[in-house]
Write a protein that holds these residues in place. Structure first.
Motif, mmCIF file in Angstrom:
data_model
loop_
_atom_site.group_PDB
_atom_site.id
_atom_site.type_symbol
_atom_site.label_atom_id
_atom_site.label_comp_id
_atom_site.label_asym_id
_atom_site.label_seq_id
_atom_site.Cartn_x
_atom_site.Cartn_y
_atom_site.Cartn_z
ATOM 1 N N ARG A 8 16.641 28.273 -50.230
ATOM 2 C CA ARG A 8 17.488 29.092 -49.606
ATOM 3 C C ARG A 8 17.926 29.642 -48.026
ATOM 4 O O ARG A 8 19.233 29.540 -48.657
ATOM 5 C CB ARG A 8 16.461 30.202 -50.398
ATOM 6 N N GLN A 9 17.752 28.438 -47.422
ATOM 7 C CA GLN A 9 17.954 29.398 -46.145
ATOM 8 C C GLN A 9 19.497 28.297 -45.829
ATOM 9 O O GLN A 9 20.221 28.206 -45.481
ATOM 10 C CB GLN A 9 17.206 28.457 -45.199
ATOM 11 N N ALA A 10 19.126 27.237 -46.507
ATOM 12 C CA ALA A 10 20.544 25.836 -47.152
ATOM 13 C C ALA A 10 21.151 26.389 -47.608
ATOM 14 O O ALA A 10 22.077 25.632 -46.733
ATOM 15 C CB ALA A 10 18.883 24.771 -47.156
ATOM 16 N N VAL A 11 21.284 26.787 -48.563
ATOM 17 C CA VAL A 11 22.330 27.793 -49.787
ATOM 18 C C VAL A 11 23.131 28.436 -48.426
ATOM 19 O O VAL A 11 24.029 28.566 -48.806
ATOM 20 C CB VAL A 11 21.751 28.099 -50.497
ATOM 21 N N ALA A 12 23.005 29.720 -47.992
ATOM 22 C CA ALA A 12 22.887 30.537 -47.370
ATOM 23 C C ALA A 12 23.612 29.844 -45.451
ATOM 24 O O ALA A 12 24.821 30.272 -45.790
ATOM 25 C CB ALA A 12 21.997 31.108 -46.547
ATOM 26 N N ALA A 13 23.426 29.033 -45.436
ATOM 27 C CA ALA A 13 24.218 28.317 -44.078
ATOM 28 C C ALA A 13 25.312 27.526 -44.474
ATOM 29 O O ALA A 13 26.520 27.995 -43.880
ATOM 30 C CB ALA A 13 22.862 27.156 -43.368
ATOM 31 N N LEU A 14 25.177 27.126 -46.134
ATOM 32 C CA LEU A 14 26.503 26.394 -46.185
ATOM 33 C C LEU A 14 27.633 27.676 -46.246
ATOM 34 O O LEU A 14 28.388 26.886 -45.801
ATOM 35 C CB LEU A 14 26.514 25.269 -47.511
ATOM 36 N N LEU A 15 26.971 27.791 -47.525
ATOM 37 C CA LEU A 15 28.052 28.797 -47.556
ATOM 38 C C LEU A 15 28.366 29.578 -46.395
ATOM 39 O O LEU A 15 30.534 29.710 -46.591
ATOM 40 C CB LEU A 15 27.473 29.821 -48.476
ATOM 41 N N ASP A 16 27.880 30.551 -45.300
ATOM 42 C CA ASP A 16 28.147 31.500 -44.566
ATOM 43 C C ASP A 16 29.187 30.052 -43.679
ATOM 44 O O ASP A 16 29.899 30.581 -42.721
ATOM 45 C CB ASP A 16 26.876 31.866 -43.730
ATOM 46 N N GLY A 17 29.177 29.244 -43.335
ATOM 47 C CA GLY A 17 29.761 28.012 -42.609
ATOM 48 C C GLY A 17 31.267 27.785 -43.430
ATOM 49 O O GLY A 17 31.955 26.373 -42.878
ATOM 50 N N LEU A 18 31.202 28.145 -44.472
ATOM 51 C CA LEU A 18 32.333 27.788 -45.382
ATOM 52 C C LEU A 18 33.894 28.447 -44.177
ATOM 53 O O LEU A 18 34.709 27.195 -44.545
ATOM 54 C CB LEU A 18 32.513 27.966 -46.547
ATOM 55 N N PRO A 19 33.745 29.017 -43.954
ATOM 56 C CA PRO A 19 35.126 29.656 -43.248
ATOM 57 C C PRO A 19 35.708 28.798 -41.831
ATOM 58 O O PRO A 19 36.409 28.338 -42.017
ATOM 59 C CB PRO A 19 34.714 30.839 -43.111
ATOM 60 N N ALA A 20 34.582 27.980 -41.375
ATOM 61 C CA ALA A 20 34.089 27.462 -40.297
ATOM 62 C C ALA A 20 35.099 25.873 -40.977
ATOM 63 O O ALA A 20 35.431 25.275 -40.583
ATOM 64 C CB ALA A 20 33.586 27.171 -39.625
ATOM 65 N N ILE A 21 34.238 25.690 -42.083
ATOM 66 C CA ILE A 21 34.318 24.203 -42.259
ATOM 67 C C ILE A 21 36.160 24.068 -42.845
ATOM 68 O O ILE A 21 36.647 23.077 -42.422
ATOM 69 C CB ILE A 21 33.389 24.025 -43.362
ATOM 70 N N ARG A 22 36.769 25.166 -43.566
ATOM 71 C CA ARG A 22 37.993 25.230 -43.929
ATOM 72 C C ARG A 22 38.800 25.017 -42.655
ATOM 73 O O ARG A 22 40.052 24.213 -42.836
ATOM 74 C CB ARG A 22 38.338 26.262 -44.984
ATOM 75 N N ASP A 23 38.189 26.150 -41.155
ATOM 76 C CA ASP A 23 39.096 25.954 -39.644
ATOM 77 C C ASP A 23 39.442 24.747 -39.082
ATOM 78 O O ASP A 23 40.457 23.820 -39.433
ATOM 79 C CB ASP A 23 38.080 26.992 -38.895
ATOM 80 N N MET A 24 38.603 23.581 -39.464
ATOM 81 C CA MET A 24 37.959 22.364 -39.578
ATOM 82 C C MET A 24 39.200 21.304 -40.390
ATOM 83 O O MET A 24 39.863 21.098 -39.521
ATOM 84 C CB MET A 24 36.731 21.991 -39.045
ATOM 85 N N LEU A 25 38.720 21.601 -41.045
ATOM 86 C CA LEU A 25 39.317 20.606 -42.405
ATOM 87 C C LEU A 25 40.934 21.359 -42.149
ATOM 88 O O LEU A 25 42.499 20.025 -42.472
ATOM 89 C CB LEU A 25 39.546 21.603 -43.697
#
Length: 312
Positions: A108-125
């Motif tokens: 649960r923690q891993a999935v939440a961390a990934l989803l919460d981090g998607l906006p930052a990943i998109r900014d890097m992309l």
């Protein structure tokens, strides 16, 4: 053929049926992992969220974009949680953990961390896309980069896989990275840390090891290896020692040309350095360095093919 099947099919199936604790079979009773197809399905869904309408059959409806992403994220969360939970339980079994009951919480923690981090990943992309557009004179538009460049595909998958790797998710990050490897010829271990504005030009044959740390706005060409110089072994068991720093660090604004090989966990490429093609490096270089091989001197003979061939 029918006669052979009648005589041999039952014993053959029995011989190939999974043995107890078989290391290469995935059954609900024993390993109980998702298949690679399920992992790749979630990966494709994540790519569709990061680049809406770009990798499917048709564009998505503009007015429904937010609802489309919301629905997709809900499905991704449930599917990825199931896969991550299974992966953590598999790791627990291998470690002979006695029902620690933490696998569900970890997933649960891993999935939440990934989803919460998607906006930052998109900014890097977005920085990766801009770096590719600015760094490749053949790029006509940023959308061309998004829809066709293998380097961007590889770094997008890596940024997703790396987020799961940081959360300690077993197996799944590597399945994702090797899927990108098979599609692009670019091999990035999910453990590598890569800053924004990263551009791999052409890409085929690039290898980036697990413990690499790469700064901002770094550009690599095809055939570059950022690898390990040697592998330490445990004196008692003879097994490779894992978890050590084995791969080089690359500073900001570095360019590494085609075929260069840079090895070793103590090797640091200083910021703003330029590493020439086919260079072999096992030592650090200071910031702003230009490293290249001596220019070879080709011998050019006059005449037509067939003349003086015995002197070549």
């Amino acid at each position: 053929m029918e006669k052979w099947l009648e005589q041999n099919l039952n014993p053959l199936a029995e011989a190939l049926s999974p043995c107890k604790n078989c290391p290469i079979a995935n059954t609900e009773r024993d390993v109980n992992l998702p298949g690679t197809g399920a992992v790749i399905g979630v990966l494709d869904a994540l790519l569709a969220v990061l680049f809406p309408g770009c990798h499917g059959q048709t564009p998505i409806a503009h007015d429904a974009c937010s609802n489309h992403i919301k629905d997709a994220l809900g499905g991704i969360a449930l599917r990825l949680f199931d896969q991550a939970h299974r992966a953590f339980e598999y790791a627990c079994k291998r470690a002979k953990c006695e029902d620690c009951r933490e696998c569900e919480a970890k997933a649960r923690q891993a999935v939440a961390a990934l989803l919460d981090g998607l906006p930052a990943i998109r900014d890097m992309l977005e920085e990766d896309i801009q770096a590719a557009y600015e760094g490749d004179p053949a790029a006509v538009s940023t959308m061309e980069v998004v829809m066709s460049y293998p380097g961007l595909y590889a770094i997008t998958v890596h940024r997703i896989a790396h987020a799961l790797y940081r959360e300690g998710v077993p197996l799944i990050p590597r399945v994702m990275s090797e899927h990108a490897h098979s599609r692009t010829g670019i091999d990035i271990h999910p453990g590598a840390s890569i800053g924004p504005g990263f551009f791999i030009d052409h890409g085929t044959g690039v290898v980036i090891g697990e413990t690499c740390r790469i700064g901002r706005r770094v550009k690599l060409y095809q055939g570059v290896t950022l690898g390990a110089l040697s592998f330490a072994k445990d004196e008692a068991t003879g097994m490779l020692v894992k978890g050590t720093k084995r791969h080089p660090d690359v500073g900001d604004n570095v360019v590494i040309y085609a075929g260069a090989t840079i090895l070793g966990g103590d090797t640091v490429i200083g910021h703003d350095a330029v590493i020439g093609g086919n260079v072999w490096l096992i030592h650090s270089v200071p910031p702003g360095s230009k490293v290249y091989n001596q220019t070879p001197k080709p011998v050019i003979r006059s005449g037509y093919p067939g003349q003086d061939d015995d002197n070549i």
